[in-house]
Enzyme design. Structure first.
Site, PDB file in Angstrom:
ATOM      1  N   ASN A  81     -47.416 -27.446   9.214  1.00 50.65           N
ATOM      2  CA  ASN A  81     -48.840 -27.600   9.566  1.00 50.65           C
ATOM      3  C   ASN A  81     -49.627 -28.247   8.424  1.00 50.65           C
ATOM      4  O   ASN A  81     -50.809 -27.996   8.260  1.00 50.65           O
ATOM      5  CB  ASN A  81     -49.444 -26.239   9.963  1.00 50.65           C
ATOM      6  CG  ASN A  81     -49.148 -25.170   8.926  1.00 50.65           C
ATOM      7  OD1 ASN A  81     -48.783 -25.493   7.798  1.00 50.65           O
ATOM      8  ND2 ASN A  81     -49.320 -23.919   9.286  1.00 50.65           N
TER       9      ASN A  81
ATOM     10  N   ARG B 221     -53.978 -19.729  -1.202  1.00 48.95           N
ATOM     11  CA  ARG B 221     -53.895 -18.273  -1.035  1.00 48.95           C
ATOM     12  C   ARG B 221     -55.058 -17.614  -1.766  1.00 48.95           C
ATOM     13  O   ARG B 221     -55.400 -18.011  -2.894  1.00 48.95           O
ATOM     14  CB  ARG B 221     -52.574 -17.720  -1.605  1.00 48.95           C
ATOM     15  CG  ARG B 221     -51.341 -17.956  -0.725  1.00 48.95           C
ATOM     16  CD  ARG B 221     -51.442 -17.248   0.626  1.00 48.95           C
ATOM     17  NE  ARG B 221     -50.273 -17.489   1.450  1.00 48.95           N
ATOM     18  CZ  ARG B 221     -50.178 -18.413   2.413  1.00 48.95           C
ATOM     19  NH1 ARG B 221     -51.205 -19.214   2.675  1.00 48.95           N
ATOM     20  NH2 ARG B 221     -49.083 -18.533   3.125  1.00 48.95           N
TER      21      ARG B 221
ATOM     22  N   GLN C  75     -55.261  -9.765   3.890  1.00 42.64           N
ATOM     23  CA  GLN C  75     -55.570 -10.277   5.220  1.00 42.64           C
ATOM     24  C   GLN C  75     -55.074  -9.297   6.269  1.00 42.64           C
ATOM     25  O   GLN C  75     -53.947  -8.810   6.119  1.00 42.64           O
ATOM     26  CB  GLN C  75     -54.924 -11.652   5.430  1.00 42.64           C
ATOM     27  CG  GLN C  75     -55.597 -12.718   4.604  1.00 42.64           C
ATOM     28  CD  GLN C  75     -55.133 -14.141   4.909  1.00 42.64           C
ATOM     29  OE1 GLN C  75     -55.580 -15.060   4.275  1.00 42.64           O
ATOM     30  NE2 GLN C  75     -54.236 -14.320   5.847  1.00 42.64           N
TER      31      GLN C  75
ATOM     32  N   HIS D 200     -58.039 -17.052   8.634  1.00 35.37           N
ATOM     33  CA  HIS D 200     -56.948 -17.965   8.236  1.00 35.37           C
ATOM     34  C   HIS D 200     -56.574 -18.897   9.407  1.00 35.37           C
ATOM     35  O   HIS D 200     -55.620 -18.645  10.128  1.00 35.37           O
ATOM     36  CB  HIS D 200     -55.754 -17.084   7.831  1.00 35.37           C
ATOM     37  CG  HIS D 200     -54.696 -17.793   7.073  1.00 35.37           C
ATOM     38  ND1 HIS D 200     -53.825 -17.153   6.231  1.00 35.37           N
ATOM     39  CD2 HIS D 200     -54.338 -19.095   7.015  1.00 35.37           C
ATOM     40  CE1 HIS D 200     -52.991 -18.012   5.697  1.00 35.37           C
ATOM     41  NE2 HIS D 200     -53.275 -19.206   6.161  1.00 35.37           N
TER      42      HIS D 200
HETATM   43  N1  LIG Z   1     -54.131 -22.003   4.978  1.00 30.96           N
HETATM   44  C1  LIG Z   1     -53.051 -22.313   5.643  1.00 30.96           C
HETATM   45  O1  LIG Z   1     -53.003 -22.207   6.873  1.00 30.96           O
HETATM   46  C2  LIG Z   1     -51.842 -22.806   4.901  1.00 30.96           C
HETATM   47  C3  LIG Z   1     -51.699 -22.602   3.560  1.00 30.96           C
HETATM   48  N2  LIG Z   1     -50.624 -23.095   2.877  1.00 30.96           N
HETATM   49  C4  LIG Z   1     -50.532 -22.829   1.437  1.00 30.96           C
HETATM   50  O2  LIG Z   1     -50.506 -24.061   0.747  1.00 30.96           O
HETATM   51  C5  LIG Z   1     -49.492 -24.008  -0.254  1.00 30.96           C
HETATM   52  C6  LIG Z   1     -48.999 -25.409  -0.536  1.00 30.96           C
HETATM   53  O3  LIG Z   1     -48.305 -25.907   0.611  1.00 30.96           O
HETATM   54  P1  LIG Z   1     -47.419 -27.246   0.521  1.00 30.96           P
HETATM   55  O4  LIG Z   1     -48.223 -28.355  -0.044  1.00 30.96           O
HETATM   56  O5  LIG Z   1     -46.784 -27.424   1.842  1.00 30.96           O
HETATM   57  O6  LIG Z   1     -46.341 -26.795  -0.550  1.00 30.96           O
HETATM   58  P2  LIG Z   1     -45.446 -27.702  -1.486  1.00 30.96           P
HETATM   59  O7  LIG Z   1     -44.338 -26.839  -1.960  1.00 30.96           O
HETATM   60  O8  LIG Z   1     -45.108 -28.983  -0.799  1.00 30.96           O
HETATM   61  O9  LIG Z   1     -46.421 -28.046  -2.717  1.00 30.96           O
HETATM   62  C7  LIG Z   1     -46.784 -27.117  -3.671  1.00 30.96           C
HETATM   63  C8  LIG Z   1     -47.020 -27.844  -4.980  1.00 30.96           C
HETATM   64  O10 LIG Z   1     -47.521 -26.905  -5.936  1.00 30.96           O
HETATM   65  C9  LIG Z   1     -46.916 -27.193  -7.189  1.00 30.96           C
HETATM   66  N3  LIG Z   1     -46.971 -25.999  -8.044  1.00 30.96           N
HETATM   67  C10 LIG Z   1     -46.281 -24.842  -7.905  1.00 30.96           C
HETATM   68  N4  LIG Z   1     -46.599 -23.982  -8.893  1.00 30.96           N
HETATM   69  C11 LIG Z   1     -47.513 -24.622  -9.666  1.00 30.96           C
HETATM   70  C12 LIG Z   1     -48.223 -24.268 -10.843  1.00 30.96           C
HETATM   71  N5  LIG Z   1     -48.051 -23.081 -11.420  1.00 30.96           N
HETATM   72  N6  LIG Z   1     -49.066 -25.170 -11.381  1.00 30.96           N
HETATM   73  C13 LIG Z   1     -49.241 -26.391 -10.795  1.00 30.96           C
HETATM   74  N7  LIG Z   1     -48.592 -26.792  -9.684  1.00 30.96           N
HETATM   75  C14 LIG Z   1     -47.756 -25.910  -9.122  1.00 30.96           C
HETATM   76  C15 LIG Z   1     -45.489 -27.615  -6.825  1.00 30.96           C
HETATM   77  O11 LIG Z   1     -44.884 -28.335  -7.879  1.00 30.96           O
HETATM   78  C16 LIG Z   1     -45.732 -28.443  -5.558  1.00 30.96           C
HETATM   79  O12 LIG Z   1     -45.916 -29.805  -5.854  1.00 30.96           O
HETATM   80  C17 LIG Z   1     -48.431 -23.057   0.324  1.00 30.96           C
HETATM   81  O13 LIG Z   1     -47.656 -22.459  -0.690  1.00 30.96           O
HETATM   82  C18 LIG Z   1     -49.261 -22.058   1.077  1.00 30.96           C
HETATM   83  O14 LIG Z   1     -49.586 -20.977   0.231  1.00 30.96           O
HETATM   84  C19 LIG Z   1     -49.677 -23.834   3.523  1.00 30.96           C
HETATM   85  C20 LIG Z   1     -49.767 -24.080   4.867  1.00 30.96           C
HETATM   86  C21 LIG Z   1     -50.810 -23.505   5.694  1.00 30.96           C
END
Ligand SMILES: NC(=O)C1=CN([C@@H]2O[C@H](COP(=O)(O)OP(=O)(O)OC[C@H]3O[C@@H](n4cnc5c(N)ncnc54)[C@H](O)[C@@H]3O)[C@@H](O)[C@H]2O)C=CC1
Length: 293
Positions: free
Chosen positions: A77, A215, A244, A263
């Site tokens: 998503n 989050r 949540q 959410h």
């Molecule tokens: N509100 C919602 O409905 C949704 C929320 N999310 C949240 O969004 C987050 C990101 O999703 P995606 O982009 O798909 O994940 P992803 O795994 O593709 O990207 C996450 C990025 O964060 C970076 N990262 C991790 N730890 C880090 C740190 N300490 N400092 C700097 N960068 C760091 C990673 O290197 C990566 O590039 C998910 O983990 C989830 O918590 C995701 C989908 C739906």
């Protein structure tokens, strides 16, 4: 009351079936927190599948110790979330919500809105995390003529960086004071939990807009509410909270200039279709070999 009833129902059903279940499918949206205790009682569990992205509602060390596979529907998503972030940036930058409130409450006070409404063009927007969602957001922001920055553990390759038109900032603390808008796009981990506390927020520009669809627990809840009240944060928007569902007394419900919702950013009809069509193959790939034996 509806929320409490559905929480109780989910918890009761989960408790009833957890001892028998081989696969537990949960969502981050209305999470059944998969605690070490529930994992211990799920004696048949093999797979914990998150119907979405982000498995921080699962106690991962306990799952690993029990030998369980934890999987999620990566990429399902991401477009829905990136579009939502763009919407929240605009809603806060243009001070849309008080204008809408005036429209439905019979008021007509242009100055009351315009004194804190800005164009997005020319503003500096930084994303903390440039993975799947962060990159989609940068692509969508490019035509707005913003100055785009990103901080991540990993730098994206040079060709993509050029295509996105975003500059890499290795040092988060150096990026934050430059940003008019900060968007969070990284997972909740032991490292990022509570990362945006009073000190981090103080490094940001006075009048910063923050959008967090990543989050809730990445932020220090009270520090955000205090900074909104003092005006250091001019607007805070997002759809994620901790815990949540957010309790009625959660301070983010009442802080000024918030664009919060439950959410919902990843649950458009398109996001739901994409999640479920990707989830079935994930289950099938694990269980088909067993079924065919
Ligand atoms: N509100 C919602 O409905 C949704 C929320 N999310 C949240 O969004 C987050 C990101 O999703 P995606 O982009 O798909 O994940 P992803 O795994 O593709 O990207 C996450 C990025 O964060 C970076 N990262 C991790 N730890 C880090 C740190 N300490 N400092 C700097 N960068 C760091 C990673 O290197 C990566 O590039 C998910 O983990 C989830 O918590 C995701 C989908 C739906």
């Amino acid at each position: 009351q509806k929320t409490n009833q559905s929480c109780t129902l989910i918890a009761t059903e989960l408790e009833k079936h957890i001892a028998d279940a081989h696969v537990l499918i949960t969502t981050p949206f209305h999470p059944a927190y998969v605690s070490a205790d529930r994992i211990r009682r799920g004696k048949n569990l093999e797979l914990l599948l998150t119907a979405g992205i982000g498995s921080d509602h699962i106690e991962l060390p306990a799952a690993a110790a029990a030998g369980l596979t934890v999987a999620e529907v990566t990429g399902s998503n991401t477009v829905s979330v990136a579009e939502d972030q763009l919407m929240r940036i605009l809603v806060l930058m243009r001070n849309f919500l008080p204008g809408h409130h005036q429209a439905i409450s019979g008021e007509w006070d242009l100055a009351g809105i315009a004194h804190r409404a800005y164009d997005l063009e020319g503003k500096t927007v930084g994303t903390v995390g440039a993975g799947r969602i962060g990159k989609l957001l940068l692509q969508r922001l490019k035509p707005f003529g913003c100055n785009l920055l990103y901080h991540d553990r990993l730098r994206v390759d040079a060709a993509l960086e050029e295509e996105l038109g975003a500059a890499f900032e290795e040092d988060l603390d150096a990026m934050l004071p430059k940003c008019d808008v900060v968007v969070l796009n990284m997972p909740l981990t032991e490292k990022t939990k509570g990362m945006f506390n009073k000190e981090k927020i103080a490094k940001m520009k006075k009048g910063v807009i923050i959008v967090n669809n990543a989050r809730g627990a990445i932020m220090d809840t009270q520090a955000v509410a205090d900074a909104c009240k003092s005006g250091h944060i001019a607007g805070y928007g997002g759809d994620v909270w901790y815990p949540q569902p957010a309790p009625k007394e959660h301070p983010w419900r009442y802080m000024p200039n918030n664009a919060m919702t439950p959410h919902i950013s990843g649950t458009t009809i398109d996001g739901q279709v994409s999640r479920t069509t990707q989830q079935a193959p994930s289950l099938a790939s694990r269980y088909a070999p067993l079924a065919n034996r």
